[in-house]
Scaffold this active site. Sequence first.
Site, PDB file in Angstrom:
ATOM      1  N   HIS A 230       1.036  -1.037  -0.041  1.00 13.92           N
ATOM      2  CA  HIS A 230       0.087   0.061  -0.094  1.00 13.92           C
ATOM      3  C   HIS A 230       0.990   1.203   0.127  1.00 13.92           C
ATOM      4  CE1 HIS A 230      -3.763   1.878   0.735  1.00 13.92           C
ATOM      5  NE2 HIS A 230      -3.409   2.492   1.573  1.00 13.92           N
ATOM      6  N   TYR A 257      -6.593   9.998  -1.305  1.00 11.18           N
ATOM      7  CA  TYR A 257      -6.938  10.421  -0.154  1.00 11.18           C
ATOM      8  C   TYR A 257      -5.747  11.753   0.268  1.00 11.18           C
ATOM      9  CZ  TYR A 257      -3.914   6.970   1.789  1.00 11.18           C
ATOM     10  OH  TYR A 257      -2.835   5.969   2.199  1.00 11.18           O
ATOM     11  N   ASP A 544     -30.121 -18.148  15.988  1.00 10.60           N
ATOM     12  CA  ASP A 544     -31.646 -17.968  15.636  1.00 10.60           C
ATOM     13  C   ASP A 544     -32.137 -18.999  14.745  1.00 10.60           C
ATOM     14  OD1 ASP A 544     -34.474 -16.275  15.686  1.00 10.60           O
ATOM     15  OD2 ASP A 544     -33.775 -16.404  13.477  1.00 10.60           O
TER      16      ASP A 544
HETATM   17  C1  LIG Z   1       1.225   2.260   3.542  1.00 11.61           C
HETATM   18  C2  LIG Z   1       0.275   2.341   4.557  1.00 11.61           C
HETATM   19  C3  LIG Z   1      -0.541   3.150   4.828  1.00 11.61           C
HETATM   20  C4  LIG Z   1      -1.462   3.288   6.192  1.00 11.61           C
HETATM   21  N1  LIG Z   1      -2.287   4.340   6.201  1.00 11.61           N
HETATM   22  C5  LIG Z   1      -3.308   4.203   7.205  1.00 11.61           C
HETATM   23  C6  LIG Z   1      -3.953   5.226   7.419  1.00 11.61           C
HETATM   24  O1  LIG Z   1      -3.850   6.278   6.959  1.00 11.61           O
HETATM   25  N2  LIG Z   1      -5.105   5.142   8.603  1.00 11.61           N
HETATM   26  C7  LIG Z   1      -5.106   3.829   9.263  1.00 11.61           C
HETATM   27  O2  LIG Z   1      -6.010   3.836   9.876  1.00 11.61           O
HETATM   28  N3  LIG Z   1      -4.355   2.653   8.930  1.00 11.61           N
HETATM   29  C8  LIG Z   1      -3.332   2.957   8.013  1.00 11.61           C
HETATM   30  N4  LIG Z   1      -2.565   1.821   7.727  1.00 11.61           N
HETATM   31  C9  LIG Z   1      -2.827   0.620   8.058  1.00 11.61           C
HETATM   32  C10 LIG Z   1      -2.278   0.549   9.603  1.00 11.61           C
HETATM   33  O3  LIG Z   1      -1.002   0.873   9.654  1.00 11.61           O
HETATM   34  C11 LIG Z   1      -2.188  -0.762  10.072  1.00 11.61           C
HETATM   35  O4  LIG Z   1      -3.705  -1.400   9.952  1.00 11.61           O
HETATM   36  C12 LIG Z   1      -1.721  -1.160  11.573  1.00 11.61           C
HETATM   37  O5  LIG Z   1      -0.655  -0.377  11.866  1.00 11.61           O
HETATM   38  C13 LIG Z   1      -1.880  -2.576  11.919  1.00 11.61           C
HETATM   39  O6  LIG Z   1      -1.567  -2.691  13.233  1.00 11.61           O
HETATM   40  P1  LIG Z   1      -1.170  -4.083  13.950  1.00 11.61           P
HETATM   41  O7  LIG Z   1      -1.012  -3.904  15.244  1.00 11.61           O
HETATM   42  O8  LIG Z   1      -2.329  -5.064  13.421  1.00 11.61           O
HETATM   43  O9  LIG Z   1      -0.135  -4.939  13.033  1.00 11.61           O
HETATM   44  P2  LIG Z   1       1.679  -4.505  13.113  1.00 11.61           P
HETATM   45  O10 LIG Z   1       1.885  -2.892  13.272  1.00 11.61           O
HETATM   46  O11 LIG Z   1       2.244  -5.205  12.004  1.00 11.61           O
HETATM   47  O12 LIG Z   1       2.059  -5.252  14.393  1.00 11.61           O
HETATM   48  C14 LIG Z   1       2.311  -6.508  14.240  1.00 11.61           C
HETATM   49  C15 LIG Z   1       3.671  -6.774  15.140  1.00 11.61           C
HETATM   50  O13 LIG Z   1       3.352  -8.271  15.541  1.00 11.61           O
HETATM   51  C16 LIG Z   1       5.131  -8.573  15.344  1.00 11.61           C
HETATM   52  N5  LIG Z   1       5.334 -10.039  15.333  1.00 11.61           N
HETATM   53  C17 LIG Z   1       5.165 -10.868  14.309  1.00 11.61           C
HETATM   54  N6  LIG Z   1       5.323 -11.995  14.228  1.00 11.61           N
HETATM   55  C18 LIG Z   1       5.629 -12.178  15.596  1.00 11.61           C
HETATM   56  C19 LIG Z   1       6.290 -13.362  16.364  1.00 11.61           C
HETATM   57  N7  LIG Z   1       6.255 -14.651  15.950  1.00 11.61           N
HETATM   58  N8  LIG Z   1       6.660 -13.012  17.732  1.00 11.61           N
HETATM   59  C20 LIG Z   1       6.528 -11.810  18.231  1.00 11.61           C
HETATM   60  N9  LIG Z   1       6.087 -10.722  17.537  1.00 11.61           N
HETATM   61  C21 LIG Z   1       5.622 -10.865  16.434  1.00 11.61           C
HETATM   62  C22 LIG Z   1       5.655  -7.839  14.466  1.00 11.61           C
HETATM   63  O14 LIG Z   1       7.107  -7.550  14.479  1.00 11.61           O
HETATM   64  C23 LIG Z   1       4.829  -6.487  14.513  1.00 11.61           C
HETATM   65  O15 LIG Z   1       5.617  -5.541  15.235  1.00 11.61           O
HETATM   66  C24 LIG Z   1      -1.809   2.045   6.498  1.00 11.61           C
HETATM   67  C25 LIG Z   1      -0.789   1.099   6.120  1.00 11.61           C
HETATM   68  C26 LIG Z   1       0.217   1.051   5.253  1.00 11.61           C
HETATM   69  C27 LIG Z   1       0.894  -0.033   4.951  1.00 11.61           C
END
Ligand SMILES: Cc1cc2nc3c(=O)[nH]c(=O)nc-3n(C[C@H](O)[C@H](O)[C@H](O)COP(=O)(O)OP(=O)(O)OC[C@H]3O[C@@H](n4cnc5c(N)ncnc54)[C@H](O)[C@@H]3O)c2cc1C
Length: 824
Positions: A230, A257, A544
């Site tokens: 993205h 956006y 249900d």
């Molecule tokens: C380019 C871009 C733009 C975006 N813009 C927006 C926006 O404007 N507004 C918005 O609301 N959202 C936006 N998003 C989306 C948003 O960034 C994500 O939805 C959000 O950050 C996801 O958070 P998370 O905690 O689910 O995942 P992550 O931030 O990926 O966290 C998951 C964590 O799990 C850890 N992990 C994985 N495997 C293991 C393991 N085996 N053991 C221990 N730890 C592990 C990883 O290291 C990671 O730190 C954007 C995303 C992108 C890519």
Amino acid sequence: MAIGRDLPASARCVIIGGGVGGTSIAYHLAELGWRDVVLLERAQLTSGSTFHSAGLVGQLRSSVSLTEMMMYSVELYRRLGGGEFDPGWTECGGIRLACSPERWEETRRQAGWAKTFGLPLELISAGEAAERFPLMAGDGVLGASWLPTDGYLDPSQLTYALADGARRGGCRIFTGTRVTGIDVHRGRVHRVRTDRGDVEADVVVNAGGMFAAEIGRLAGVRIPVIPFAHEYLVTQPFRERGESSLPTLRDPDLLIYFREEGGGLVMGGYERESAPWSLRDGRGLDHIPPDFNGRLLEEDWDRFAEIVANARRRVPAMDDITVTRLINGPEAFTPDGEFCLGETAVRGFFVAAGFCAHGLAGAGGIGKVMAEWIVDGEPSLDLWRMDVRRFGEHDRSPRYTLARTREVYETYYDIEYPNHERTAGRPLRMSSAYPWHARHGAVFGEKSGWERVNWYTANAAAGDGSLRPRGWAGRHWSPAIGAEHRACREAAALFDASSFAKLEVSGPGAPEFLERLCDNRVAREVGRITYTQMLNRRGGIECDFTVTRLAEERFGIVTGTAFGNHDLAWIRSHLPAAGSADVQVADVTSQLACFGLWGPRARAVLAGCTTADLADASFPYMTCRDIEVGDVPVRALRVTYTGELGWELYCPSEFGAALWRTLWEAGEGHGLVAGGYRAIDSLRLEKGYRVWGADITPDEHPLQAGLDFAVKFDKGEFIGREALLRARDGREGRDRKRLCCLVLDDPRSVALSNEPVRIDGQVLGRVTSGGYGYSVGRSIAYAYLLAEHAGPGTEVAVEIFGEWVGGRVAREPLHDPDGGRVRG
Ligand SMILES: Cc1cc2nc3c(=O)[nH]c(=O)nc-3n(C[C@H](O)[C@H](O)[C@H](O)COP(=O)(O)OP(=O)(O)OC[C@H]3O[C@@H](n4cnc5c(N)ncnc54)[C@H](O)[C@@H]3O)c2cc1C
């Protein structure tokens, strides 16, 4: 943060993932008083998708629950300001442009909907939009919506603020700690293995973002998320100091956006050509490098070219501004664009992932509902559309997941018309009579992977084209719907309902087990069918369906196509803790075909192909018999979802084609018509049958939903009984709403769902489902209203695309109120 300390040997809850999702869950668990919580992050906090987010927070979403979650996020982000880790919440407001008549209709529809839950969304003109966002070219803009409480923030600071709050509440955070295994014992999670030691825990939360599928596999659970690239770009500062700050701006017709960033702009969008990332053989199974943390993908200007061109059209200044960076980062997307939340098939193993590029907007709400779900065993809102249990076996194939997810990403900003059908990955699940339907001009829809007949084009000639509803309700519509509806009321109609989810509960403990879960008495004599709900502890309706006692220790459950997995999980989650030797639960959906034969001539049609006695005395309403139809062994259930005499006829799947053919041939001379699901929907509305997930949800109890007749208080204890008793005796405020049947003055103005309902000029309700009743000739809508307004005759107005259509509360059901036709 706590780095370098020893891991504890056990914790009450282990959260995997230190992104905005995991830290928000930890924060909210701490708020609910859970101290013994451990968060494990394999690298640093925010080193997954979170650090490269654009940080926009838009609240208006596709469902009430999701929008309410986003509204809570905003409240939280305001509150977190001013602390050590100020998330930089900027409440600049948000504009969403409408540049086509259809988009303007969508915007007006959203504005109506927003009124029903207090989201301060306003409609503004193109000129007003340009005043608020002066860089914008106004050409082609027909109008816009304005949401003053939208904004943006700093994703990493938000994560640190949440982590800080969690830590103050007792949570221990271990970075540089990779989870390498998850041990499951007798269907329950019990230990997390890491590269720094093991931690035993009763509750484990997979908040792994795009790594959630990989983490799920450690516990043998499939989480259907796929990483997609993205992109957004950041410009150099170019605005004068002192210029008023800009709101966020979305132009969905141009797929783009914007938000302000230090005097420059951030601009992103949803490309028509999506880019799934890091898949094994490119076929859908994620394969993310083990060291992918704190990293971005290479800039992909080619794929972004259309977005850039569109951005220049809307903001001509983009032509002259220097772009400093193009950020390309991966993010977890799901096959239907909704989050994956809740407890998985492994007890105690929860997931919160697949945030589809709105994880920052959602994080506050996600953390709150997940913490409540973990602590109370149930979420406090109806989260069905986000519940991981919505995914069934048909979603197991990574290739299928990929095809669906691609379609969702590439059409992200498209208007989603009600009754619109997605096309990717179809056809996948087909009934044994599918070839017959295809040969006879069926128009198919899809649900849970099943191809289901919406209507048959051939029936259109017998319908009335002048009944086409106005506006959106007239899209994806055919006169055939009315023709099939009327055939069912006047003669007989045959429907393929093989996609119904069918479950079996058996074993010596089955009667007692089901009595504890159901609000109705279901352990009645063998052969009896009971309509019932299963309730949560708040009395809300979780399931249900009908329960048929097939034998002393065997019960058959039939539920909606899309709800099988959910209902199965609900039932399984209540199995006795010591294992289920006494009670077994199985999904038998694929084993059985099912055809619905209903209408005043249904008995005559069936009598033509069976020797069974179909008279009322020997085969009464709400009973089940094993009969033969032609040469096919059939379990016949005398039930109806159309309000007409008839049967659901079940047979082993391999007999399905023969059973359909036999019934069809027997119908000759009786006016039998083959019908589809859209006719069923209109038939059930006239009869007042509720749809779970729309008219009834975990947020409503049966007394509010007009299902009092199904609640047997005197049968003894059942889950939800206490809450219902409190509601019945007026000890709870929440019981004051009632589901009401509304009829509108203009039959061609048809409500689709979520339209606001006004009484005496005040918005007091929202449509749960609506449609046209071809027998009663009325536009029908259901809505919850306060008890004092629920009486028949109360005048209402329903806003349909910006126009208030008059109507009134009607006594229900509109069709066959004394049930004479059903009882035959
Ligand atoms: C380019 C871009 C733009 C975006 N813009 C927006 C926006 O404007 N507004 C918005 O609301 N959202 C936006 N998003 C989306 C948003 O960034 C994500 O939805 C959000 O950050 C996801 O958070 P998370 O905690 O689910 O995942 P992550 O931030 O990926 O966290 C998951 C964590 O799990 C850890 N992990 C994985 N495997 C293991 C393991 N085996 N053991 C221990 N730890 C592990 C990883 O290291 C990671 O730190 C954007 C995303 C992108 C890519």
